[in-house]
Design a protein around this motif. Structure first.
Motif, PDB file in Angstrom:
ATOM      1  N   ASP A  96      38.952 -39.715 117.675  1.00  0.00           N
ATOM      2  CA  ASP A  96      37.937 -38.765 117.220  1.00  0.00           C
ATOM      3  C   ASP A  96      38.546 -37.378 117.039  1.00  0.00           C
ATOM      4  OD1 ASP A  96      35.417 -37.605 116.671  1.00  0.00           O
ATOM      5  OD2 ASP A  96      35.130 -37.138 118.790  1.00  0.00           O
ATOM      6  N   ALA A  97      39.303 -36.921 118.032  1.00  0.00           N
ATOM      7  CA  ALA A  97      39.916 -35.592 117.960  1.00  0.00           C
ATOM      8  C   ALA A  97      40.920 -35.506 116.818  1.00  0.00           C
ATOM      9  CB  ALA A  97      40.590 -35.259 119.294  1.00  0.00           C
ATOM     10  N   ALA A  98      41.757 -36.534 116.673  1.00  0.00           N
ATOM     11  CA  ALA A  98      42.798 -36.502 115.647  1.00  0.00           C
ATOM     12  C   ALA A  98      42.201 -36.514 114.241  1.00  0.00           C
ATOM     13  CB  ALA A  98      43.741 -37.691 115.830  1.00  0.00           C
ATOM     14  N   LEU A  99      41.240 -37.403 113.995  1.00  0.00           N
ATOM     15  CA  LEU A  99      40.692 -37.545 112.643  1.00  0.00           C
ATOM     16  C   LEU A  99      39.827 -36.363 112.224  1.00  0.00           C
ATOM     17  CD1 LEU A  99      39.657 -41.322 112.422  1.00  0.00           C
ATOM     18  CD2 LEU A  99      41.671 -40.210 111.461  1.00  0.00           C
ATOM     19  N   ASN A 100      39.153 -35.728 113.179  1.00  0.00           N
ATOM     20  CA  ASN A 100      38.161 -34.717 112.809  1.00  0.00           C
ATOM     21  C   ASN A 100      38.576 -33.279 113.066  1.00  0.00           C
ATOM     22  OD1 ASN A 100      35.743 -36.497 112.041  1.00  0.00           O
ATOM     23  ND2 ASN A 100      36.386 -37.348 114.008  1.00  0.00           N
ATOM     24  N   ALA A 101      39.524 -33.056 113.973  1.00  0.00           N
ATOM     25  CA  ALA A 101      40.003 -31.691 114.197  1.00  0.00           C
ATOM     26  C   ALA A 101      41.064 -31.292 113.180  1.00  0.00           C
ATOM     27  CB  ALA A 101      40.562 -31.566 115.619  1.00  0.00           C
ATOM     28  N   LEU A 102      41.916 -32.235 112.792  1.00  0.00           N
ATOM     29  CA  LEU A 102      43.019 -31.908 111.876  1.00  0.00           C
ATOM     30  C   LEU A 102      42.551 -31.388 110.516  1.00  0.00           C
ATOM     31  CD1 LEU A 102      45.604 -34.745 112.653  1.00  0.00           C
ATOM     32  CD2 LEU A 102      45.698 -32.330 113.317  1.00  0.00           C
ATOM     33  N   PRO A 103      41.490 -31.941 109.903  1.00  0.00           N
ATOM     34  CA  PRO A 103      41.045 -31.372 108.622  1.00  0.00           C
ATOM     35  C   PRO A 103      40.635 -29.903 108.727  1.00  0.00           C
ATOM     36  CG  PRO A 103      40.104 -33.554 108.922  1.00  0.00           C
ATOM     37  CD  PRO A 103      40.753 -33.186 110.216  1.00  0.00           C
TER      38      PRO A 103
ATOM     39  N   GLY B  91      29.253 -45.155 112.745  1.00  0.00           N
ATOM     40  CA  GLY B  91      29.968 -44.124 112.004  1.00  0.00           C
ATOM     41  C   GLY B  91      29.033 -43.154 111.312  1.00  0.00           C
ATOM     42  N   GLY B  92      28.008 -43.683 110.637  1.00  0.00           N
ATOM     43  CA  GLY B  92      27.082 -42.807 109.928  1.00  0.00           C
ATOM     44  C   GLY B  92      26.303 -41.892 110.853  1.00  0.00           C
ATOM     45  N   THR B  93      26.017 -42.344 112.066  1.00  0.00           N
ATOM     46  CA  THR B  93      25.236 -41.546 113.011  1.00  0.00           C
ATOM     47  C   THR B  93      26.014 -40.341 113.523  1.00  0.00           C
ATOM     48  OG1 THR B  93      24.077 -43.559 113.697  1.00  0.00           O
ATOM     49  CG2 THR B  93      23.896 -41.667 115.156  1.00  0.00           C
ATOM     50  N   LEU B  94      27.324 -40.419 113.581  1.00  0.00           N
ATOM     51  CA  LEU B  94      28.141 -39.358 114.174  1.00  0.00           C
ATOM     52  C   LEU B  94      28.412 -38.184 113.238  1.00  0.00           C
ATOM     53  CD1 LEU B  94      30.795 -41.545 116.052  1.00  0.00           C
ATOM     54  CD2 LEU B  94      29.152 -39.977 117.116  1.00  0.00           C
ATOM     55  N   VAL B  95      27.958 -38.237 112.003  1.00  0.00           N
ATOM     56  CA  VAL B  95      28.355 -37.239 110.993  1.00  0.00           C
ATOM     57  C   VAL B  95      27.827 -35.835 111.281  1.00  0.00           C
ATOM     58  CG1 VAL B  95      27.990 -36.588 108.565  1.00  0.00           C
ATOM     59  CG2 VAL B  95      28.754 -38.892 109.152  1.00  0.00           C
ATOM     60  N   ALA B  96      26.622 -35.714 111.814  1.00  0.00           N
ATOM     61  CA  ALA B  96      25.977 -34.398 111.940  1.00  0.00           C
ATOM     62  C   ALA B  96      26.765 -33.458 112.846  1.00  0.00           C
ATOM     63  CB  ALA B  96      24.562 -34.566 112.480  1.00  0.00           C
ATOM     64  N   ARG B  97      26.939 -32.218 112.397  1.00  0.00           N
ATOM     65  CA  ARG B  97      27.463 -31.140 113.246  1.00  0.00           C
ATOM     66  C   ARG B  97      26.323 -30.147 113.464  1.00  0.00           C
ATOM     67  NH1 ARG B  97      31.047 -34.391 111.174  1.00  0.00           N
ATOM     68  NH2 ARG B  97      33.264 -33.925 111.422  1.00  0.00           N
ATOM     69  N   GLY B  98      26.402 -29.372 114.540  1.00  0.00           N
ATOM     70  CA  GLY B  98      25.311 -28.444 114.813  1.00  0.00           C
ATOM     71  C   GLY B  98      25.655 -27.408 115.845  1.00  0.00           C
ATOM     72  N   GLU B  99      25.016 -27.543 117.044  1.00  0.00           N
ATOM     73  CA  GLU B  99      25.063 -26.476 118.030  1.00  0.00           C
ATOM     74  C   GLU B  99      26.469 -26.126 118.499  1.00  0.00           C
ATOM     75  OE1 GLU B  99      24.017 -30.401 120.013  1.00  0.00           O
ATOM     76  OE2 GLU B  99      23.316 -29.289 118.282  1.00  0.00           O
TER      77      GLU B  99
ATOM     78  N   ALA C  79      32.902 -35.837 106.998  1.00  0.00           N
ATOM     79  CA  ALA C  79      31.870 -36.885 107.063  1.00  0.00           C
ATOM     80  C   ALA C  79      32.551 -38.248 107.006  1.00  0.00           C
ATOM     81  CB  ALA C  79      30.879 -36.729 105.919  1.00  0.00           C
ATOM     82  N   GLY C  80      33.546 -38.373 106.130  1.00  0.00           N
ATOM     83  CA  GLY C  80      34.288 -39.628 106.038  1.00  0.00           C
ATOM     84  C   GLY C  80      35.082 -39.937 107.287  1.00  0.00           C
ATOM     85  N   THR C  81      35.700 -38.910 107.883  1.00  0.00           N
ATOM     86  CA  THR C  81      36.495 -39.160 109.092  1.00  0.00           C
ATOM     87  C   THR C  81      35.612 -39.510 110.290  1.00  0.00           C
ATOM     88  OG1 THR C  81      36.558 -36.763 109.521  1.00  0.00           O
ATOM     89  CG2 THR C  81      38.449 -37.723 108.377  1.00  0.00           C
ATOM     90  N   LYS C  82      34.400 -38.947 110.352  1.00  0.00           N
ATOM     91  CA  LYS C  82      33.487 -39.316 111.443  1.00  0.00           C
ATOM     92  C   LYS C  82      32.999 -40.756 111.292  1.00  0.00           C
ATOM     93  CE  LYS C  82      32.828 -36.067 114.533  1.00  0.00           C
ATOM     94  NZ  LYS C  82      33.051 -36.268 115.980  1.00  0.00           N
ATOM     95  N   ILE C  83      32.722 -41.153 110.044  1.00  0.00           N
ATOM     96  CA  ILE C  83      32.323 -42.539 109.811  1.00  0.00           C
ATOM     97  C   ILE C  83      33.447 -43.486 110.220  1.00  0.00           C
ATOM     98  CG2 ILE C  83      31.786 -44.230 108.003  1.00  0.00           C
ATOM     99  CD1 ILE C  83      30.264 -41.992 106.546  1.00  0.00           C
ATOM    100  N   ALA C  84      34.681 -43.112 109.880  1.00  0.00           N
ATOM    101  CA  ALA C  84      35.838 -43.929 110.268  1.00  0.00           C
ATOM    102  C   ALA C  84      35.986 -43.981 111.782  1.00  0.00           C
ATOM    103  CB  ALA C  84      37.108 -43.370 109.632  1.00  0.00           C
TER     104      ALA C  84
END
Length: 412
Positions: A96-103, A327-335, A302-307
């Protein structure tokens, strides 16, 4: 007297407006976060009607909002649950950290913002919105689905990572050197470890000390303890939010349940004020120049969270449909994304970071519930067509049953 009256009028109008926006969002079953951010843009610098006397009070309310957000997250988990998640789900957390923090880090570097901004934007793109996702799971009736524990495990690991990440960026934004930054991180890790040990071994005693049959006394003790610990943590350059999160972890059982019920309305109030405060410090005119980078970043992450969700669910033995739902549920970012960006905005490291984070969160907090609902049926339809290319589109009831309705939760 005149300024006091103006303050009451301004602040009362803000709270009333937030209440009406929340009701509007609830009627159409989507998160009110984008509406709160837009309200802040409207009343902030460069907006339609800039605030005057109440902005300082809103700033204090926003800080309390962050503290209560993290406290309530801590109350959701016991120390035992956290230790268990760390042992069994840490590979999913690393992916999770690698796929979504690097972009996020790559985008900041491509824009020439420097390494500190890269670390901040990495956090903005990394952390999913626990609040939005929890609401989406409830609305779609998926709390009992087999993939839901996988989703919650990833969220727990993200929450835990904040105990390490927030002190790091606090030190970086303060301009601390390597030695000072290392000391801050060591203190944060030491405090977090100590709290976990105390919570596991002595959590019952601590909860018994805080417990009270009188809701008023319980509220005052828990809120006072949280603000006190948050203040001490901030004084140690650890982060007030981390201190509040650790207090929530340390409380368990009936005390946690009682405190959760009492503090939920306060959390909702001050969290809404926090989102407005963030919008107040973002000039609407600064968003269009960063809209394209924000949109590109939103689509990529969004794609990396789904992955991420797909891989974690597959590792847990969930069926293909459940993997796509995870994967689709994890896409939202917020607080959390706004909390992290807010620290950067306050420090003034990069003026464009706040507008980009605002646009990014606005996009994904709207897209997130849609991907949660439609990722699985769309993926199922595409894979069905790929496997059976000669079969025409579903025209019969039997064919249509191959593709589940987006509104129908499936527990596989």
């Amino acid at each position: 007297m005149h300024s006091s009256a103006i303050f009451l009028i301004e602040f009362g109008a803000i709270i009333l407006g937030l209440g009406l926006l929340g009701r509007f969002a609830g009627r159409f079953q989507f998160s009110p976060i984008p509406l709160y951010l837009l309200a802040g843009l409207a009343f902030g610098e460069g907006g339609l009607l800039p605030l005057g006397t109440s902005e300082e009070f809103v700033a204090i309310g926003a800080e309390i909002g962050v503290i209560l957000l993290l406290l309530m997250l801590g109350l959701e988990y016991t120390a035992t649950d956290l230790v268990s998640n760390l042992k069994t789900q840490y590979p999913a957390g690393l992916v999770d950290a690698a796929l979504n923090a690097l972009p996020g880090a790559a985008m900041a570097l491509l824009l020439g913002w420097g390494p500190v901004a890269a670390v901040v934007l990495a956090g903005v793109t990394w952390i999913s919105s626990s609040g939005v996702i929890a609401k989406v799971l409830g609305d779609l009736g998926r709390l009992g689905n087999r993939e839901t524990p996988v989703i919650l495990s990833i969220l727990v690991l993200e929450d835990l990572s904040m105990a390490v990440y927030l002190p790091i960026i606090t030190a970086l934004l303060a301009g601390a050197g390597l030695a000072a930054g290392s000391a801050t991180l060591a203190i944060a890790l030491g405090v977090a470890g100590l709290v976990l040990v105390v919570a596991v071994r002595y959590g019952r005693h601590l909860s018994r000390f805080v417990s009270s049959d009188d809701p008023e006394k319980l509220l005052l003790v828990v809120l006072g303890l949280t603000l006190l610990v948050a203040g001490v943590a901030q004084q140690l350059q650890v982060s007030a939010a981390v201190g509040a999160f650790l207090v929530g972890i340390a409380l368990s059982g009936e005390v946690a349940e009682g405190a959760h019920g009492l503090l939920s309305p306060l959390r909702d109030l001050f969290a809404a004020v926090f989102f407005v405060f963030f919008g107040l410090h973002t000039d609407p005119a600064s968003i269009p120049p960063v809209l394209l980078p924000a949109l590109a970043l939103a689509l990529v992450t969004a794609g990396t969270k789904i992955a991420t969700g797909y891989w974690a669910a597959k590792r847990a033995g969930i069926s293909a449909k459940g993997r796509w739902r995870a994967g689709g549920t994890l896409v939202a970012r917020g607080e959390f994304s706004i909390v992290i960006a807010g620290l950067a905005v306050t420090s003034g490291i990069e003026p464009r970071l706040g507008p980009l984070a605002t646009a990014y969160v606005l996009i994904l907090v709207i897209i997130g519930p849609l991907t949660a609902r439609y990722t699985e049926p769309v993926a199922t339809r595409l894979t069905t067509r790929h496997r059976q290319p000669t079969i025409p589109a579903a025209d019969t009831p039997q064919d249509r049953d191959l593709v589940p309705s987006p509104d129908t939760p499936i527990d596989t």
